[in-house]
Design an enzyme around this catalytic site. Structure first.
Site, short mmCIF file in Angstrom:
data_model
loop_
_atom_site.label_atom_id
_atom_site.label_comp_id
_atom_site.label_asym_id
_atom_site.label_seq_id
_atom_site.Cartn_x
_atom_site.Cartn_y
_atom_site.Cartn_z
N TYR A 159 9.43 -38.61 17.66
CA TYR A 159 9.56 -38.27 18.31
C TYR A 159 10.45 -37.04 18.00
O TYR A 159 11.43 -38.04 17.03
CB TYR A 159 10.30 -38.48 19.43
CG TYR A 159 11.29 -38.23 20.25
CD1 TYR A 159 10.83 -37.10 21.70
CD2 TYR A 159 12.95 -38.15 20.72
CE1 TYR A 159 11.63 -36.67 22.68
CE2 TYR A 159 12.74 -37.36 21.95
CZ TYR A 159 12.72 -36.94 22.78
OH TYR A 159 13.98 -36.47 23.50
N ASP A 190 14.20 -36.83 9.54
CA ASP A 190 14.53 -36.93 11.55
C ASP A 190 15.11 -38.33 11.17
O ASP A 190 14.72 -39.44 11.49
CB ASP A 190 13.56 -36.50 12.67
CG ASP A 190 14.16 -36.52 13.45
OD1 ASP A 190 15.49 -37.70 14.05
OD2 ASP A 190 13.80 -36.95 14.64
N LYS A 249 22.68 -39.83 16.93
CA LYS A 249 23.28 -41.89 17.65
C LYS A 249 24.51 -42.70 16.22
O LYS A 249 25.69 -41.62 17.09
CB LYS A 249 21.76 -42.81 17.42
CG LYS A 249 20.82 -41.97 18.40
CD LYS A 249 19.11 -42.46 18.90
CE LYS A 249 19.06 -41.70 20.04
NZ LYS A 249 17.86 -41.66 20.06
C1 LIG Z 1 16.91 -40.01 19.78
C2 LIG Z 1 16.42 -38.86 18.90
C3 LIG Z 1 16.36 -37.55 19.11
C4 LIG Z 1 17.10 -36.35 19.77
O1 LIG Z 1 17.82 -37.16 19.93
P1 LIG Z 1 19.67 -36.66 21.55
O2 LIG Z 1 20.58 -36.91 20.91
O3 LIG Z 1 18.37 -37.48 22.32
O4 LIG Z 1 18.70 -35.74 20.98
C5 LIG Z 1 15.19 -37.20 17.54
N1 LIG Z 1 14.57 -37.58 16.83
C6 LIG Z 1 14.31 -39.06 16.86
C7 LIG Z 1 14.45 -39.81 15.92
C8 LIG Z 1 15.65 -39.58 17.68
O5 LIG Z 1 15.34 -41.36 17.95
#
Ligand SMILES: *Cc1c(COP(=O)(O)O)cnc(C)c1O
Length: 430
Positions: free
Chosen positions: A143, A238, A266
């Site tokens: 994701y 990511d 995060k």
């Molecule tokens: C949570 C998440 C996102 C998106 O971040 P948001 O702050 O919710 O837009 C992107 N990549 C990973 C791996 C994530 O866990």
């Protein structure tokens, strides 16, 4: 037990789609209504019916030190007195950037944004701008936020085109995203052999944590480093979850593999809305105002968010915290393993550092296909049983448990005890 939450959920549904501002918060996949939380402290959250829970969601990752971390709270309070947003440079932005550059091996310039989604969208635009290519490889089950280029499902073969995974994503754009199985070197090789000179970037969660926790196998990350370099494509990590969670320098430090671009989110905001992307100067110099790739934000580098983030960057440098996190998670996994040996249930546990997943499957989980063998009905029953015992787990089989430094040894043991009781009851029902 949850009357007031139910009442508030019904009211919320009259004004918000599904009563929530992000779908992961709805408890639909565990056949429950969401709890409304009124406060949190350390490892605990409290709902509006005055139930207390040991929290393993941790706001989906940011709360590495638990809720209400003292230095973070104080820094935000102090900034609040001076103003909440100026739309002009502030010293705290430079100091924050300086810490990120110091901590994350592959970053020597960084741009602050407001969410993980913004970070990945912007990093992809930069990769396309820098390489002059349009296609991107992503991994099924990873994701990367809700940007159009990432809401893509696989076509039916390596050379086939991606398909929109949500209405509203243009089919023509989806064709530019190639979705391939996680941990599958042959598949990646095949795509590069056929269209390597069109691939702007490969984007990956270096530890997948959005299909449950799936570690990279057999030097998969180093393999991606080599094949992207050989094809003049960029490698994007990511690290929105893994950044500052597995090590101060994230998964790239943990697995000793440097990407070209890194996306952060995060933990970097300590509970305030922050994201960031960064990399080598040569690539980052393509971003406006130095270069031609446009990206901007009214609230980017917001002083309140930077005040919180800067404290987080300081805190992750404390001696021994990653060992302590892994040890806490290790105790939990050890306990779960003992239960697994005693009950006749299909169970498989994955762990990397303070990320843990308990899958209701007897298969080893290495990618989306194997993760999908998990029994989500069993998980829903497990989730409900745990909730009743005061353990707040993610309302989905395909999310991680986030262990924090605020979780005490006693709380870990109580969680194991609760899991043993719930799983033994569950064993009787199947
Ligand atoms: C949570 C998440 C996102 C998106 O971040 P948001 O702050 O919710 O837009 C992107 N990549 C990973 C791996 C994530 O866990």
């Amino acid at each position: 037990m949850y009357e007031r939450s139910l009442e508030e959920y019904r009211r919320a549904c009259k004004f918000l789609p599904g009563g929530v501002n992000s779908p992961a918060r709805a408890f639909s996949s565990v056949k429950e209504n969401p709890l409304f939380i009124k406060k949190a402290e350390g490892s605990k959250v409290y709902d509006i019916d005055d139930n207390e829970y040991i929290d393993f969601i941790g706001s989906w990752g940011p709360m590495l030190f638990g809720h209400g971390q003292e230095e973070v709270v104080t820094a935000v309070e102090e900034q609040l007195e001076k103003g909440t947003s100026f739309g002009a440079p502030t010293i705290i932005e430079t100091e924050m950037a300086q810490e990120i550059v110091k901590l994350v091996p592959s970053i020597d310039r960084v741009r602050m944004v407001n969410s993980g989604t913004e970070a990945t969208m912007s990093a992809l635009r930069l990769a396309r701008g820098y390489t002059g290519r349009d296609k991107v490889i992503k991994f099924t089950g990873n994701y990367h936020g809700h940007g159009d280029s990432f809401l893509i499902k696989a076509g039916s073969g390596p050379a086939t085109l991606g398909l929109p995974d949500s209405p509203g994503v243009p089919g023509d754009l989806a064709k530019l995203t190639i979705s391939v199985p996680y941990n599958n070197k042959e598949y990646v090789e095949k795509v590069f052999t056929e269209q390597g000179d069109e691939i702007a970037a490969v984007i990956i969660e270096p530890v997948a944590a959005n299909m449950g926790v799936v570690p990279p196998k057999d030097d998969f990350l180093k393999f991606l480093r080599e094949i992207t370099a050989a094809n003049n494509s960029l490698l994007i990590f990511d690290e929105v979850i893994t950044g500052f969670r597995l090590a101060p320098g994230g998964a790239q430090e943990y697995y000793d593999t440097e990407p070209d671009l890194t996306c952060l989110g995060k933990i970097i905001g300590g509970g305030l809305p922050v994201g960031a992307y960064g990399g080598k100067q040569e690539v980052m110099d393509e971003v406006a105002p130095v270069g031609p790739v446009y990206q901007a934000g009214t609230l980017s580098g917001n002083p309140l968010a930077m005040a919180a983030g800067y404290q987080m960057m300081k805190l992750v440098q404390k001696e021994g915290i990653y060992e302590e996190l892994a040890e806490k998670a290790g105790q939990l996994v050890e306990g779960l393993n003992e239960i697994q040996a005693e009950v006749e249930l299909p169970l498989n546990i994955n762990q990397v550092g303070s990320l843990v997943s308990l899958y209701f499957t007897d298969q080893e989980v290495i990618d989306y296909e194997t993760a999908s063998t998990a029994d989500t009905d069993l998980y829903a029953d497990y989730f409900q049983g745990m909730l009743q015992k005061g353990i707040y787990l993610a309302p989905s089989q395909f999310e991680a448990m986030f262990i924090s430094l605020a979780h005490s040894e006693e709380e870990i043991q109580n969680t194991i005890k609760a899991a043993a009781e719930v799983l033994k009851e569950l064993e009787q029902t199947i």
